[in-house]
Design a protein around this motif. Structure first.
Motif, PDB file in Angstrom:
ATOM      1  N   SER A 187      -4.905   9.670   4.863  1.00 50.66           N
ATOM      2  CA  SER A 187      -4.831   8.446   5.637  1.00 50.66           C
ATOM      3  C   SER A 187      -5.064   7.238   4.757  1.00 50.66           C
ATOM      4  CB  SER A 187      -5.888   8.463   6.734  1.00 50.66           C
ATOM      5  OG  SER A 187      -5.733   9.606   7.512  1.00 50.66           O
ATOM      6  N   LEU A 188      -6.055   7.340   3.883  1.00 53.42           N
ATOM      7  CA  LEU A 188      -6.359   6.218   3.009  1.00 53.42           C
ATOM      8  C   LEU A 188      -5.144   5.893   2.152  1.00 53.42           C
ATOM      9  CD1 LEU A 188      -9.974   7.152   1.965  1.00 53.42           C
ATOM     10  CD2 LEU A 188      -9.300   5.075   3.139  1.00 53.42           C
ATOM     11  N   TYR A 246      -0.442  -3.223  10.593  1.00 54.23           N
ATOM     12  CA  TYR A 246      -0.790  -3.050  12.003  1.00 54.23           C
ATOM     13  C   TYR A 246      -0.851  -4.343  12.805  1.00 54.23           C
ATOM     14  CZ  TYR A 246      -1.652   1.871  11.158  1.00 54.23           C
ATOM     15  OH  TYR A 246      -1.504   3.188  10.849  1.00 54.23           O
ATOM     16  N   GLU A 274     -27.748   3.983   2.311  1.00 52.29           N
ATOM     17  CA  GLU A 274     -28.546   5.090   1.787  1.00 52.29           C
ATOM     18  C   GLU A 274     -27.749   6.073   0.940  1.00 52.29           C
ATOM     19  OE1 GLU A 274     -30.551   6.714   5.198  1.00 52.29           O
ATOM     20  OE2 GLU A 274     -31.388   4.736   5.652  1.00 52.29           O
ATOM     21  N   LEU A 313     -13.202  -7.026  18.276  1.00 52.78           N
ATOM     22  CA  LEU A 313     -12.713  -7.334  16.926  1.00 52.78           C
ATOM     23  C   LEU A 313     -11.222  -6.990  16.816  1.00 52.78           C
ATOM     24  CD1 LEU A 313     -13.398  -8.170  13.930  1.00 52.78           C
ATOM     25  CD2 LEU A 313     -13.642  -5.733  13.475  1.00 52.78           C
ATOM     26  N   LEU A 314     -10.868  -5.775  17.255  1.00 52.11           N
ATOM     27  CA  LEU A 314      -9.469  -5.339  17.193  1.00 52.11           C
ATOM     28  C   LEU A 314      -8.576  -6.216  18.071  1.00 52.11           C
ATOM     29  CD1 LEU A 314     -10.106  -1.492  17.462  1.00 52.11           C
ATOM     30  CD2 LEU A 314      -9.298  -2.690  15.423  1.00 52.11           C
ATOM     31  N   LEU A 315      -9.106  -6.567  19.227  1.00 51.19           N
ATOM     32  CA  LEU A 315      -8.355  -7.405  20.170  1.00 51.19           C
ATOM     33  C   LEU A 315      -8.020  -8.754  19.531  1.00 51.19           C
ATOM     34  CD1 LEU A 315      -7.411  -7.679  23.171  1.00 51.19           C
ATOM     35  CD2 LEU A 315      -9.673  -8.632  23.674  1.00 51.19           C
ATOM     36  N   LEU A 345      -7.927  -9.436  16.322  1.00 52.80           N
ATOM     37  CA  LEU A 345      -7.047  -9.233  15.170  1.00 52.80           C
ATOM     38  C   LEU A 345      -5.604  -8.944  15.593  1.00 52.80           C
ATOM     39  CD1 LEU A 345      -9.267  -6.927  12.896  1.00 52.80           C
ATOM     40  CD2 LEU A 345      -8.732  -9.338  12.509  1.00 52.80           C
ATOM     41  N   GLY A 346      -5.448  -8.485  16.837  1.00 51.91           N
ATOM     42  CA  GLY A 346      -4.120  -8.057  17.266  1.00 51.91           C
ATOM     43  C   GLY A 346      -3.805  -6.650  16.769  1.00 51.91           C
ATOM     44  N   PHE A 347      -4.849  -5.895  16.467  1.00 50.06           N
ATOM     45  CA  PHE A 347      -4.723  -4.534  15.937  1.00 50.06           C
ATOM     46  C   PHE A 347      -4.586  -3.584  17.125  1.00 50.06           C
ATOM     47  CE2 PHE A 347      -6.187  -2.481  11.797  1.00 50.06           C
ATOM     48  CZ  PHE A 347      -5.506  -1.316  12.040  1.00 50.06           C
ATOM     49  N   THR A 351      -1.951   6.481   2.704  1.00 51.31           N
ATOM     50  CA  THR A 351      -0.740   5.993   3.365  1.00 51.31           C
ATOM     51  C   THR A 351      -1.020   4.806   4.278  1.00 51.31           C
ATOM     52  OG1 THR A 351      -1.096   7.465   5.199  1.00 51.31           O
ATOM     53  CG2 THR A 351       0.282   8.299   3.420  1.00 51.31           C
ATOM     54  N   LYS A 352      -2.223   4.343   4.259  1.00 50.99           N
ATOM     55  CA  LYS A 352      -2.629   3.263   5.176  1.00 50.99           C
ATOM     56  C   LYS A 352      -2.399   3.679   6.630  1.00 50.99           C
ATOM     57  CE  LYS A 352      -1.820  -0.554   2.000  1.00 50.99           C
ATOM     58  NZ  LYS A 352      -0.898  -0.017   0.987  1.00 50.99           N
ATOM     59  N   ASP A 353      -2.429   4.966   6.848  1.00 55.69           N
ATOM     60  CA  ASP A 353      -2.250   5.459   8.196  1.00 55.69           C
ATOM     61  C   ASP A 353      -3.618   5.504   8.853  1.00 55.69           C
ATOM     62  OD1 ASP A 353      -1.911   6.805  10.488  1.00 55.69           O
ATOM     63  OD2 ASP A 353      -1.217   8.672   9.577  1.00 55.69           O
ATOM     64  N   ILE A 354      -3.860   4.547   9.689  1.00 56.39           N
ATOM     65  CA  ILE A 354      -5.183   4.368  10.248  1.00 56.39           C
ATOM     66  C   ILE A 354      -5.521   5.479  11.235  1.00 56.39           C
ATOM     67  CG2 ILE A 354      -4.940   2.981  12.360  1.00 56.39           C
ATOM     68  CD1 ILE A 354      -6.848   1.961   9.204  1.00 56.39           C
ATOM     69  N   GLU A 355      -4.489   6.143  11.744  1.00 55.76           N
ATOM     70  CA  GLU A 355      -4.716   7.148  12.779  1.00 55.76           C
ATOM     71  C   GLU A 355      -5.665   8.258  12.312  1.00 55.76           C
ATOM     72  OE1 GLU A 355      -1.207   8.460  14.679  1.00 55.76           O
ATOM     73  OE2 GLU A 355      -2.234  10.017  15.829  1.00 55.76           O
ATOM     74  N   SER A 357     -10.538 -12.584  13.396  1.00 58.83           N
ATOM     75  CA  SER A 357     -10.350 -12.143  14.777  1.00 58.83           C
ATOM     76  C   SER A 357     -10.476 -13.325  15.748  1.00 58.83           C
ATOM     77  CB  SER A 357     -11.389 -11.067  15.103  1.00 58.83           C
ATOM     78  OG  SER A 357     -11.285 -10.648  16.433  1.00 58.83           O
ATOM     79  N   ILE A 383      -7.915   8.176  10.006  1.00 57.91           N
ATOM     80  CA  ILE A 383      -9.292   7.705   9.822  1.00 57.91           C
ATOM     81  C   ILE A 383      -9.988   7.549  11.164  1.00 57.91           C
ATOM     82  CG2 ILE A 383     -10.711   5.821   8.940  1.00 57.91           C
ATOM     83  CD1 ILE A 383      -8.355   5.241   6.982  1.00 57.91           C
ATOM     84  N   TYR A 392      -5.943  -3.026  -0.298  1.00 55.88           N
ATOM     85  CA  TYR A 392      -5.891  -2.014   0.748  1.00 55.88           C
ATOM     86  C   TYR A 392      -6.056  -2.639   2.135  1.00 55.88           C
ATOM     87  CZ  TYR A 392      -6.711   2.083   3.504  1.00 55.88           C
ATOM     88  OH  TYR A 392      -6.607   3.032   4.472  1.00 55.88           O
TER      89      TYR A 392
END
Lengths: 297, 384
Positions: free
Chosen positions: A129-130, B45, A103, A167-169, A171-173, A132-136, B18, A138, B37
């Protein structure tokens, strides 16, 4: 019940879930549609929540669906009616992001979910964050925006939804779990919780991150429905691992008869809470009575 | 243990990544995407090795298999490259936008002895697999008609431009939604002979279809009998659905089957060949009893099951299997039948003297050629 330290939140044995309010039913599309119709009017949702509250089930474990904001408003406006009302927010509500993106576009969506403290701080955190690719930055920004609707309400446990956790699990993220954990504790003084369909795998990862005795909500039922890793691993885990288990899908979407389902779950070691959904006071009272009968720890 | 590369990290690509990454028999040896990106974040990560493109990854990563989840129009050239390099392929659906590519790539994979699979995950949904089992057992006798439906909330208002809004790039509800029920119909009935009454209509989109309706005709079950028909009804501009909802209903001489992701409802006439576990009259089986456990769960057992099936097939070198390229190519041909039918393209019988260039697997003809062929065919009485 597990003994809890003073730092830990004491969780109720029975928590009230919200799937039934949003047309989610793992057994029947027809039933899901009927429920979506029934709960179209938020006052009907509120009325069932009132029933649960009056039966002594005062913790509402809910997604951050737009319509939950209306429930939150109602509870905020009537503190004398709900002195014990507690919310366990489960985030993110993925559909909300998808719809907002359609939307308003990505920027509009971010603006829509910004926390009250102001656009500038949040935008700075976001854009830095965007870059520096610092995900924290975001992740914490998104958590804050999801928590907006619960401002001023009691939210002692905050969950990360299973679609994101799993999903994160995969990916190993793993670091994202730590970021979530630390932010929820620091900013909200709340206990972080994780919903998953893969408890054994998740526990290993959380252990590795030094997240001690985590609250983990997952399917635990007599027929092994959606217990990835296998029933045996779950048995071992409940007996041996240090974590605070919340059992969901205890009826396996209706595949197990209520008495049999509750009797089995209550006999498992180390389960701290059960989350269940119901659409009528009779069913809420029925489940409560069964839990009172079988949960003798 | 196999080495797998993942190309394309959109929603499906990330989800596949995943699940493959969580598979005990898989080492994800590389990922690539056009958006740097996303690659940067994942590399930082997760430590997964990133590549700028698939070619570089194939050069370097010593892959056994590659997962291709790029926009549909890119599938054919990428799949060809991977096959030529001797790498097995899991490709997202729809397989190819041109059935001639599907046929050529199916042949190439066979020639190379490589394992192929396309992401039609509904064949791994317990309820839809039970329908296949019941049909194979002849539980409802001779099938006469199928109604295959899919509805959901994707395009709910006029929107901006992405590859999904462009027909030529594989956008639209035909490729994204209708391909799924169509693939199930192919599984149940085999390959369609022709399509009639096909409608590919926009509702909100400017360049693509948001709703698809068609009747497909299959060989009659008895020689000389009436053709078996399947009606397809698809609409992705339906906000009444929380998410994509797919349903098939099948009528036979001895009963009726209706199935969605959650349950199978079966009515069997008295005297039907009633399978074990069923009774004459109504039967209902739920997903809980039809679904097998998976090693890792994300978004539904069927996604994990299809990944596990592919991995197992690659390890064993099994070129035959559910959803291999040949099966997906049949669905691509059915899609083309509908596209042609909706556009008024007339395909002459393959044996006819005035046969259109590529028979039913060919491309659509340009408008001018199309009307000339049609008027010729009308003259000789082959077309209306």
């Amino acid at each position: 019940m597990t003994t809890t330290t003073t730092e830990q939140v004491r969780m109720d044995r029975l928590l009230f879930g919200d799937n039934q309010f949003f047309g989610v039913n793992h057994m029947s599309e027809e039933k899901a549609r009927a429920q979506a119709m029934k709960f179209q009017d938020i006052s009907v949702v509120q009325s069932v929540l009132d029933d649960a509250y009056d039966e002594g089930v005062t913790t509402f474990m809910c997604t951050t669906h737009d319509r939950i904001a209306l429930v939150a408003d109602h509870v905020r406006a009537n503190p004398e009616r709900y002195p014990d009302m507690t919310f366990y927010p489960c985030m993110p509500y993925a559909h909300k992001y998808a719809n907002a993106m359609t939307e308003d576009g990505p920027l509009g969506a971010i603006k829509r979910f910004l926390p009250d403290e102001g656009f500038l701080d949040a935008a700075l955190r976001g854009s830095r964050s965007l870059a520096t690719k610092d995900i924290e930055g975001i992740v914490t920004l998104l958590i804050d925006s999801e928590m907006k609707m619960f401002a001023g309400l009691r939210t002692p446990v905050i969950f990360l939804q299973n679609v994101v956790v799993d999903l994160l699990l995969g990916l190993g993220f793993n670091e994202a779990f730590k970021i979530f954990h630390d932010h929820v504790r620091a900013r909200y003084g709340a206990e972080p919780g994780f919903i998953t369909m893969n408890t054994p795998a998740l526990l290993d990862v959380l252990d590795g991150l030094g997240i001690v005795n985590p609250i983990v909500c997952s399917n635990i039922n007599k027929v092994g429905f959606r217990m990835s890793g296998g029933m045996e691993a779950y048995h071992r885990m409940l007996a041996e691992r240090e974590f605070r288990a919340i059992a969901m899908s205890v009826f396996a979407s209706g595949a197990i008869e209520p008495r049999e389902a509750i009797e089995w779950v209550c006999a498992q070691p180390n389960i701290e809470s059960i989350v269940f959904g119901a659409s009528s006071r009779r069913n809420i009272a029925g489940t409560k009575a069964l839990v009172d009968q079988y949960w003798v720890r | 243990m196999i080495r797998v590369g993942v190309v394309g990290l959109g929603k499906m690509g990330l989800s596949h990544l995943s699940m493959f990454n969580a598979h005990p028999e898989v080492e994800v040896a590389g990922i690539c995407d056009s958006a740097g990106y996303m690659l940067g974040v994942l590399n930082k990560y997760t430590g997964l090795k990133t590549y700028a493109d698939m070619g570089a990854m194939l050069d370097d990563a010593e892959l056994d298999a590659v997962v291709i989840s790029t926009p549909s129009s890119m599938h054919a050239p990428m799949v060809r490259t991977a096959l030529e390099r001797g790498v097995s392929v899991f490709c997202e659906k729809p397989f190819c936008l041109d059935p001639a590519d599907s046929a050529a790539l199916t042949a190439l994979a066979e020639e190379k002895g490589l394992v192929t699979q396309v992401g039609y995950h509904y064949r791994f949904v317990g309820a839809f697999a039970e329908v296949k089992r019941l049909l194979d057992l002849g539980a409802i006798g001779r099938v006469t008609h199928v109604l295959a439906e899919a509805y959901g909330p994707v395009v709910l208002k006029p929107q901006g431009s992405t590859w999904r809004t462009k027909k030529a790039l594989g956008g639209g509800s035909l490729y994204d939604y209708a391909a799924h029920p169509l693939n199930l119909v192919n599984w149940y009935l085999g390959e369609a002979e022709r399509a009639g009454g096909s409608v590919l209509n926009p509702v909100f989109s400017r360049e693509t279809d948001d709703e698809v309706f068609s009747t497909l005709f299959f060989d009659p079950a008895t020689p000389g009998g009436a053709p078996v028909t399947a009606q397809l009804s698809v609409n992705w501009s339906d906000e009444s659905q929380r998410k994509m909802t797919t349903k098939v209903t099948i009528w036979g001489t001895e009963g009726r089957i209706s199935a969605d992701r959650q349950e199978v409802q079966v009515f069997l006439r008295d005297g039907a060949a009633v399978p074990d576990g069923y009774v004459p009259g109504w039967n209902v089986k739920y997903t809980t009893e039809l679904t097998e456990e998976v090693w890792f769960y994300l978004r539904g057992e069927e996604y994990s099951a299809q990944v596990d099936t592919f991995v197992t097939r690659v390890i064993k070198g099994e070129t035959e299997g559910v959803n291999n390229f040949a099966h997906a190519a049949a669905t691509d041909r059915a899609i083309q039948l509908m596209v042609d039918d909706a556009a008024g393209v007339v395909r002459a019988p393959a044996t006819g003297a005035l046969a259109a260039p590529a028979g039913r697997t060919g491309r659509s003809l340009p408008g001018a050629v199309r009307s000339r062929v049609r008027s010729l065919l009308q003259k000789v009485g082959v077309a209306r």
